[in-house]
Design an enzyme around this catalytic site. Structure first.
Site, short mmCIF file in Angstrom:
data_model
loop_
_atom_site.label_atom_id
_atom_site.label_comp_id
_atom_site.label_asym_id
_atom_site.label_seq_id
_atom_site.Cartn_x
_atom_site.Cartn_y
_atom_site.Cartn_z
N GLU A 172 -1.10 6.78 10.42
CA GLU A 172 -0.20 7.81 10.91
C GLU A 172 0.83 7.22 11.87
O GLU A 172 2.01 7.59 11.83
CB GLU A 172 -0.99 8.91 11.62
CG GLU A 172 -1.88 9.73 10.70
CD GLU A 172 -3.26 9.15 10.56
OE1 GLU A 172 -3.45 7.94 10.88
OE2 GLU A 172 -4.18 9.87 10.11
N PRO A 217 -10.75 -6.88 5.68
CA PRO A 217 -11.52 -5.65 5.83
C PRO A 217 -10.78 -4.63 6.69
O PRO A 217 -10.06 -4.99 7.62
CB PRO A 217 -12.81 -6.11 6.51
CG PRO A 217 -12.43 -7.37 7.23
CD PRO A 217 -11.37 -8.02 6.39
N GLY A 263 -3.59 -6.03 13.13
CA GLY A 263 -2.14 -6.03 13.25
C GLY A 263 -1.44 -7.18 12.54
O GLY A 263 -0.26 -7.44 12.82
N GLU A 264 -2.14 -7.88 11.63
CA GLU A 264 -1.52 -9.00 10.93
C GLU A 264 -1.47 -8.80 9.42
O GLU A 264 -1.40 -9.78 8.68
CB GLU A 264 -2.26 -10.29 11.27
CG GLU A 264 -2.09 -10.74 12.71
CD GLU A 264 -2.52 -12.18 12.93
OE1 GLU A 264 -1.73 -12.95 13.48
OE2 GLU A 264 -3.67 -12.51 12.55
N ASN A 282 -3.04 3.16 1.78
CA ASN A 282 -1.61 3.19 1.49
C ASN A 282 -1.18 1.98 0.65
O ASN A 282 -1.29 0.84 1.09
CB ASN A 282 -0.84 3.20 2.82
CG ASN A 282 0.66 3.15 2.62
OD1 ASN A 282 1.17 3.57 1.59
ND2 ASN A 282 1.35 2.64 3.61
N GLU A 300 2.87 -0.41 1.56
CA GLU A 300 3.13 -1.63 2.33
C GLU A 300 3.10 -2.88 1.45
O GLU A 300 4.05 -3.69 1.49
CB GLU A 300 2.14 -1.74 3.49
CG GLU A 300 2.36 -0.67 4.55
CD GLU A 300 1.23 -0.59 5.54
OE1 GLU A 300 0.17 -1.21 5.28
OE2 GLU A 300 1.38 0.08 6.58
#
Length: 439
Positions: free
Chosen positions: A68, A270, A312-313, A338, A341
């Site tokens: 989100e 993961p 975050g990578e 999603n 991306e």
């Protein structure tokens, strides 16, 4: 009669929240010990502010977790261009970290208050937002009641309702209508989502498309990217991303089945990196050599699996391959993750059959030839083998996935048009008022 019972149930929920308030702190400390709460900022969960409120108009945007939060980044930036202050709340440590990395000082970040009347009241007393925007699908009864009591517009953006959520709310129609009717506007991802919100009592509802289609490409540290590309060399790669329990084992089975035919490197990312130790133990048990990102391990010619166990990578991991299996879709019936991306970064997409949370995106990707749905591990192995050994087929899928992303753009502009009655007066007010921190 039923509407009266729904109101009584809502009042009871709010009353129980007041009673539960004194005993919530130990629960948050337990979550902090599990790494699920930021102990230093625990007070924010009780509605206490961590920073000063700026003067002038302020929009509160709540994005529960990573997905989100990523979907509203472009919207946040557009609001900031209008000089409207944005208070962004999230519910997880990971989403807070990514918000800091992607938005920095553009927003005020706080952890969302618990859906308990004392916490929500304290939060709203301090921040008194002009408009409250929530992303996607969360319903918090106490928060919605408090916003309505203060005549603060509640807008749902990038709204969706999964099959499971819609079925659950439909069984409690009076309560659904009581809560969903509190929304001032719903900007839905798809026609189906819009219809579901209308059926549950929301009005007005407009359809914009999925904001994730307008998101910026995931960022990457170019130095790290080049380092790993040199280590991988000419080896073929494929990735299993956003995996849930059981899907890492499936990826290992695929790797072992194809190892004799391809010199491939399997990348496993993961959804919950805290499971990395257990995943590594499973891979080692299957006699696979593992390099972990969190340890800074070097990928050698003997490495079977690169385990992306950091937060975050994803932008790094997706740029190391052009063939991606998107998890939470094969071994678990929880709706998928999603696909936009990896599609935006030039990947051919594979997925299991359980993709109802992203149904429209997958329908378009599959129809255009950018994604394939696999029913089990055997079919996944065959698809990976075929696409790793057939460059033309893989490149056609990549072209189709990127074209699909381009076709799905436009949700941001549609959302902004729908929000004009709420944000235009605030933009005018922001231009007329001096900006300074409140004392």
């Amino acid at each position: 009669m039923m509407n009266g019972l729904a109101r009584v149930a809502l009042m009871t929920y709010r009353g129980l929240g007041v009673c539960a308030y004194p005993v919530v702190s130990p629960y948050l400390l337990w979550r902090a010990a599990k790494g699920k709460e930021d102990r230093r900022r625990k007070s924010e969960r009780f509605g206490y502010a961590g920073v000063a409120r700026p003067q002038g108009p302020l929009i509160w945007i709540h994005a529960a977790s990573v997905g989100e939060m990523l979907s509203v980044i472009a919207l946040v930036r557009e609001l900031r261009r209008l000089d409207i202050a944005v208070l962004l709340t999230t519910g997880t440590i990971t989403s807070a970290r990514i918000a800091a990395e992607r938005l920095g000082g553009d927003v005020i970040h706080q952890y969302a208050p618990l859906d308990l009347k004392p916490a929500v009241s304290r939060f709203l007393d301090y921040w008194h937002p002009d408009v409250a925007l929530t992303a996607e699908s969360e319903i918090w009864p106490a928060t919605m009641a408090e916003l309505e009591a203060r005549h603060i517009a509640q807008v749902r953006v990038n709204a969706r309702l999964s099959d499971r959520s819609f079925a659950r709310w439909s069984r409690h129609q009076p309560m659904a209508e009581l809560l969903f009717s509190k929304l001032s506007l719903v900007v839905a991802q798809s026609d189906l989502d819009g219809e579901r919100y209308r059926d549950l009592g929301a009005w007005p509802v407009v359809v914009s498309g999925n904001l994730k289609g307008d998101s910026d490409p995931l960022p990457v540290d170019e130095g790290e990217l080049q380092k790993y590309r040199r280590q991988i060399g000419q080896r073929k790669t494929w990735a299993a991303t956003s995996t849930f329990e059981g899907e890492e084992k499936a990826a290992a089975m695929v790797h072992r089945a194809l190892k004799a035919h391809n010199d491939q490197l399997t990348i496993i990312v993961p959804r919950h990196p805290e499971r990395a130790d257990a995943i590594e133990a499973m891979l080692v048990e299957k006699e696979l050599k593992v390099a972990r990102r969190s340890r800074g391990d070097v990928i050698t010619a003997e490495t079977d699996v690169f385990l992306g166990d950091t937060i975050g990578e994803m932008g790094l991991y997706l740029r190391l391959t052009d063939l991606v299996f998107v998890g939470r879709s094969l071994m678990t019936e929880t709706g998928g993750q999603n696909p936009m991306e990896p599609a935006a970064l030039g990947c051919a997409i594979l997925s299991g059959p359980h993709v109802e949370n992203f149904r429209e995106a997958y329908q378009k990707l599959v129809r255009n030839g950018g994604a394939r749905i696999v029913k089990d591990v055997e079919v996944l192995a065959k698809a990976v083998h075929y696409l790793l050994t057939n460059d033309m087929a893989r490149l056609r899928m990549i072209d189709a996935s990127q074209a699909t992303v381009q076709d799905m753009r436009g949700a941001l502009s549609a959302t902004l048009r729908a929000l004009e009655p709420y944000i235009n007066p605030l933009a005018m007010k922001a231009r007329l008022e001096p900006r300074a921190a409140a004392q």
